[in-house]
Enzyme design. Sequence first.
Site, PDB file in Angstrom:
ATOM      1  N   ARG A   1      -0.616  16.004  20.904  1.00  0.00           N
ATOM      2  CA  ARG A   1      -0.262  17.058  21.880  1.00  0.00           C
ATOM      3  C   ARG A   1       0.975  17.656  21.394  1.00  0.00           C
ATOM      4  O   ARG A   1       1.834  17.071  20.999  1.00  0.00           O
ATOM      5  CB  ARG A   1      -0.293  16.356  23.270  1.00  0.00           C
ATOM      6  CG  ARG A   1      -1.499  15.960  23.794  1.00  0.00           C
ATOM      7  CD  ARG A   1      -1.243  14.692  25.031  1.00  0.00           C
ATOM      8  NE  ARG A   1      -2.395  14.387  25.614  1.00  0.00           N
ATOM      9  CZ  ARG A   1      -3.272  13.281  25.255  1.00  0.00           C
ATOM     10  NH1 ARG A   1      -3.048  12.509  24.096  1.00  0.00           N
ATOM     11  NH2 ARG A   1      -4.146  13.020  25.871  1.00  0.00           N
TER      12      ARG A   1
ATOM     13  N   HIS B   1       4.405  15.651  25.040  1.00  0.00           N
ATOM     14  CA  HIS B   1       3.891  14.526  25.545  1.00  0.00           C
ATOM     15  C   HIS B   1       2.822  13.774  24.625  1.00  0.00           C
ATOM     16  O   HIS B   1       1.674  13.253  25.024  1.00  0.00           O
ATOM     17  CB  HIS B   1       2.968  14.806  26.864  1.00  0.00           C
ATOM     18  CG  HIS B   1       3.877  15.220  27.980  1.00  0.00           C
ATOM     19  ND1 HIS B   1       4.204  14.475  29.151  1.00  0.00           N
ATOM     20  CD2 HIS B   1       4.162  16.473  28.368  1.00  0.00           C
ATOM     21  CE1 HIS B   1       4.951  15.043  29.885  1.00  0.00           C
ATOM     22  NE2 HIS B   1       4.814  16.197  29.601  1.00  0.00           N
TER      23      HIS B   1
ATOM     24  N   ARG C   1      -2.364   8.631  32.415  1.00  0.00           N
ATOM     25  CA  ARG C   1      -1.707   8.599  31.332  1.00  0.00           C
ATOM     26  C   ARG C   1      -0.194   8.993  31.631  1.00  0.00           C
ATOM     27  O   ARG C   1       0.113   9.923  32.307  1.00  0.00           O
ATOM     28  CB  ARG C   1      -2.314   9.835  30.413  1.00  0.00           C
ATOM     29  CG  ARG C   1      -1.706   9.398  28.853  1.00  0.00           C
ATOM     30  CD  ARG C   1      -2.318  10.337  28.031  1.00  0.00           C
ATOM     31  NE  ARG C   1      -1.711  10.356  26.618  1.00  0.00           N
ATOM     32  CZ  ARG C   1      -0.739  10.803  26.297  1.00  0.00           C
ATOM     33  NH1 ARG C   1      -0.227  12.201  26.835  1.00  0.00           N
ATOM     34  NH2 ARG C   1      -0.201  10.769  24.941  1.00  0.00           N
TER      35      ARG C   1
ATOM     36  N   ASN D   1       5.112  14.557  36.344  1.00  0.00           N
ATOM     37  CA  ASN D   1       6.174  13.879  35.842  1.00  0.00           C
ATOM     38  C   ASN D   1       6.912  12.850  36.632  1.00  0.00           C
ATOM     39  O   ASN D   1       6.617  12.990  37.905  1.00  0.00           O
ATOM     40  CB  ASN D   1       7.382  14.810  35.148  1.00  0.00           C
ATOM     41  CG  ASN D   1       6.975  15.491  33.913  1.00  0.00           C
ATOM     42  OD1 ASN D   1       5.979  15.136  33.272  1.00  0.00           O
ATOM     43  ND2 ASN D   1       7.641  16.406  33.528  1.00  0.00           N
TER      44      ASN D   1
ATOM     45  N   ARG E   1       0.723  27.087  33.191  1.00  0.00           N
ATOM     46  CA  ARG E   1       0.082  25.739  32.991  1.00  0.00           C
ATOM     47  C   ARG E   1      -1.496  25.967  33.445  1.00  0.00           C
ATOM     48  O   ARG E   1      -2.194  25.300  32.613  1.00  0.00           O
ATOM     49  CB  ARG E   1       0.685  24.803  33.773  1.00  0.00           C
ATOM     50  CG  ARG E   1       2.098  24.453  33.805  1.00  0.00           C
ATOM     51  CD  ARG E   1       2.445  23.282  34.683  1.00  0.00           C
ATOM     52  NE  ARG E   1       2.080  22.148  34.180  1.00  0.00           N
ATOM     53  CZ  ARG E   1       2.264  20.926  34.712  1.00  0.00           C
ATOM     54  NH1 ARG E   1       2.806  20.975  36.010  1.00  0.00           N
ATOM     55  NH2 ARG E   1       1.641  19.762  34.367  1.00  0.00           N
TER      56      ARG E   1
HETATM   57 FE1  HDD Z   1       2.781  20.277  30.738  1.00  0.00          FE
HETATM   58  C1  HDD Z   1       1.091  18.336  28.604  1.00  0.00           C
HETATM   59  C2  HDD Z   1       3.642  17.487  32.604  1.00  0.00           C
HETATM   60  C3  HDD Z   1       4.937  22.380  32.469  1.00  0.00           C
HETATM   61  C4  HDD Z   1       1.830  22.842  28.699  1.00  0.00           C
HETATM   62  N1  HDD Z   1       2.105  18.249  30.653  1.00  0.00           N
HETATM   63  C5  HDD Z   1       1.612  17.599  29.703  1.00  0.00           C
HETATM   64  C6  HDD Z   1       1.505  16.298  30.015  1.00  0.00           C
HETATM   65  C7  HDD Z   1       2.148  16.100  31.287  1.00  0.00           C
HETATM   66  C8  HDD Z   1       2.739  17.592  31.730  1.00  0.00           C
HETATM   67  C9  HDD Z   1       2.191  15.027  32.024  1.00  0.00           C
HETATM   68  C10 HDD Z   1       0.633  15.248  29.324  1.00  0.00           C
HETATM   69  C11 HDD Z   1      -0.798  15.074  30.070  1.00  0.00           C
HETATM   70  C12 HDD Z   1      -1.445  13.946  29.161  1.00  0.00           C
HETATM   71  O1  HDD Z   1      -1.041  12.853  29.375  1.00  0.00           O
HETATM   72  O2  HDD Z   1      -2.288  14.293  28.444  1.00  0.00           O
HETATM   73  N2  HDD Z   1       3.900  20.022  32.077  1.00  0.00           N
HETATM   74  C13 HDD Z   1       4.203  18.738  32.874  1.00  0.00           C
HETATM   75  C14 HDD Z   1       5.032  19.135  34.050  1.00  0.00           C
HETATM   76  C15 HDD Z   1       5.266  20.614  33.842  1.00  0.00           C
HETATM   77  C16 HDD Z   1       4.827  21.070  32.731  1.00  0.00           C
HETATM   78  C17 HDD Z   1       5.277  18.134  35.051  1.00  0.00           C
HETATM   79  C18 HDD Z   1       6.090  21.172  34.934  1.00  0.00           C
HETATM   80  C19 HDD Z   1       6.062  21.037  35.963  1.00  0.00           C
HETATM   81  N3  HDD Z   1       3.326  22.307  30.431  1.00  0.00           N
HETATM   82  C20 HDD Z   1       4.344  22.848  31.258  1.00  0.00           C
HETATM   83  C21 HDD Z   1       4.340  24.412  31.108  1.00  0.00           C
HETATM   84  C22 HDD Z   1       3.353  24.380  29.862  1.00  0.00           C
HETATM   85  C23 HDD Z   1       2.818  23.052  29.572  1.00  0.00           C
HETATM   86  C24 HDD Z   1       4.942  25.507  31.781  1.00  0.00           C
HETATM   87  C25 HDD Z   1       2.891  25.809  29.293  1.00  0.00           C
HETATM   88  C26 HDD Z   1       2.836  26.824  29.860  1.00  0.00           C
HETATM   89  N4  HDD Z   1       1.910  20.495  29.038  1.00  0.00           N
HETATM   90  C27 HDD Z   1       1.359  21.827  28.079  1.00  0.00           C
HETATM   91  C28 HDD Z   1       0.461  21.626  27.195  1.00  0.00           C
HETATM   92  C29 HDD Z   1       0.189  20.225  27.200  1.00  0.00           C
HETATM   93  C30 HDD Z   1       0.987  19.559  28.186  1.00  0.00           C
HETATM   94  C31 HDD Z   1       0.906  22.127  25.915  1.00  0.00           C
HETATM   95  C32 HDD Z   1       0.283  19.510  25.645  1.00  0.00           C
HETATM   96  C33 HDD Z   1      -0.890  18.388  25.718  1.00  0.00           C
HETATM   97  C34 HDD Z   1      -1.810  18.940  26.892  1.00  0.00           C
HETATM   98  O3  HDD Z   1      -1.481  19.945  27.419  1.00  0.00           O
HETATM   99  O4  HDD Z   1      -2.944  18.332  27.179  1.00  0.00           O
HETATM  100  O5  HDD Z   1      -0.651  22.412  27.495  1.00  0.00           O
END
Ligand code: HDD
Length: 710
Positions: free
Chosen positions: A82, A85, A122, A158, A368
């Site tokens: 990822r 995370h 997770r 989170n 997101r």
């Molecule tokens: Fe995110 C993973 C939580 C903002 C793009 N995010 C990811 C995971 C968590 C969060 C818990 C891991 C999920 C897992 O266990 O597979 N993210 C947050 C929180 C945010 C946040 C609480 C703000 C409130 N995230 C955020 C933004 C973006 C992303 C603004 C993109 C515009 N996040 C991602 C991602 C991930 C990710 C790149 C990486 C792997 C996945 O999604 O599956 O898409």
Amino acid sequence: MTEEPGTAKTGGPARLGTNATVAPLDRVRVDPSEQPLTTNQGVRIGDNQNTLKAGLRGPSLLEDFILREKITHFDHERIPERIVHARGSGAHGYFEAYDGLTQYTRAAPFAEKGKITPVFVRFSTVAGERGSKDTARDARGFAVKFYTDEGNWDLVGNNIPVFFIQDAMKFPDLVHALKPEPHHGMPQAGSAHDTFWDFVSLSPESTHMLMWAMSDRAIPRSYRMMQGFGVHTFRLVNEQGESVFCKFHWTPLQGTHSLVWDEAVKIAGADADFHRRDLWEAIESGEFPEWELGVQIFTEEQADGFSFDVLDSTKIVPEELVPLTPVGRMVLNRNPDNFFAETEQVAFCTAHVVPGIDFSNDPLLAGRIHSYADTQITRLGGPNFHEIPINSPLAPVQNNQRDGMHRQAVHRGRVAYEPNSLGGGCPFQAGTAGFVSFPDAHAEDKVRGKPEKFSEHYAQATLFFESQTDVEKAHIAAAFRFELSKVDVRAIRERMVSSLVNVSRELAAEVATGLGMEVPDAMPKAVTDPEPPEITESPALSLMARPGETGIRTRQIAVLVEEGVHHASLVDLHGALTDAGGIVHFVGSRVGTFVGDSGEKIEANKSMENSPAVLFDALVLPDGSDAVQALAANGHTMEFIKDQFRHCKTILALGAGRELLEMAGIDSAMQEDPGILLADAGGVTEGASTFIDALTAHRHFSRDSDPPAK
Ligand code: HDD
């Protein structure tokens, strides 16, 4: 731990140790017991040791399809981690509704009292790579997949209720600044470097989240001992199509507890899997972690009256303004069978909502909704990741999407379009029985910009800081000092401290002193006359507000042993602590058998070398003069005692064991500390109960000092 019977609050009893995701996964479970080894084509393999060769010393043959299949598969075992995370740990469980919440939402998990919905959760760190340490200073992911009757709902949150940025447009910038610097790939799993502080010091909207990230919340004692938050404002929508705003909070029954920084650093070396192991072992032993889900429900009209904007993810809605309503509980009761198949391949996505849950216009959430589904296409190798067993809903899937990499479903018939007559019009649109987006009316010009209240960046950072206990405040100041001391460019340090002046002059002065600099002028604010905040203190923001209800259950207790240890007192103590749910480890100068003073044997399952003090919540120093002498001669013992002392843990010395305390320099004044206990070998029962009370307090921060006294 046995499952609770039903109560008026929880409804009917949950099924012990089961959840509905167990049976559906049976179709893909593989168990090799009493089975021959085969190729992927099911051909039995006669020899798994030797390549096929032309003669014993001759060349290997290309026709060796068994070797080639094995090596080819191995060559492709890894998938991309990822982007954030990457390191995480997962578990199965269930959510149980306390009551119907149908007044506000038609979402299936809240349909009626006692309703059970299976979940997969997770937990993760954010910055570190897949193999990085668990105890880095970082936010923790808290992602919950609800397998509801009406499709999957992912609440991807989170352990911190706010975020660094307000708009998804800034997410790639934030992550590029946080991750290892691109030229040399350092540091791993850490924000203490120039690019991160450069970015956040230039982005005052990050200030509130920085306060949380520099607090002890960013170094939890356990995944089981942290809160979870949905962060954004969401919508709940009921059967009549009426909507209210909602914030989601998970509160651990185990209480909110953290490590201290010196301890977190040392644990990273002693056991990089500290949190993963803790979660796994708790569930394996039947100590199922539990959280209560609470919601803050408020109307759009209420939101309009707040001094902050509820669409701004850098703001909380203080509980004093909108109290938490408990709506259910989540229990994690089963470890995954296979880390890769389940924890690595699980794909959470904020776009996964079900009828009754909808989005607000938070611009961070909007990005997101796109990003998560998109990232899985690379990470999991195509658009059919929803068919991977851990991701597939329990609700049936029927649509005209076809083909793509790794398609599992075998669609029948000739129709893959709609409208159709050849398929009887099926699958048909569900109309209002399906997901209907809340008709949020908007008629404004297209614009790139922010609403006015988004420009106020400091009031809630100050609220957070002022709501902490003195110890928590001191830890926040020390964390800023540590992180900024790792920043090479002086101008970045100064800019950050000038921003902190806007949060608290006291904090800025503390950090400046720690960095050997003058307190700079306050950073100019974007808004000079913001609306005054509704409150200036919120006790709920302190970690100390939630001591938990599980006492010393799952607390790791080290009992030092050596040859000649007073055996009878240790047996009594072991019994009392184990009865209270503590986990007692006999820790020797080596592992293996030691002989006690009366000839009985004691088995040390850990040694001071393989398990240093930081891996334990409390320490017992044994009685027995020979044992005490041997321990006194071992340098590890003094380190062990000093670390337990420095990290404010509970220490009990039995009989002659008190000599070790004295040798470690823990003199009589310090013995007035409520976490330093003495007992005679004869008074073990009483000693054990005082010890249990002291350990329930988790830490004895009256001992905390900066720099440490020992
Ligand atoms: Fe995110 C993973 C939580 C903002 C793009 N995010 C990811 C995971 C968590 C969060 C818990 C891991 C999920 C897992 O266990 O597979 N993210 C947050 C929180 C945010 C946040 C609480 C703000 C409130 N995230 C955020 C933004 C973006 C992303 C603004 C993109 C515009 N996040 C991602 C991602 C991930 C990710 C790149 C990486 C792997 C996945 O999604 O599956 O898409």
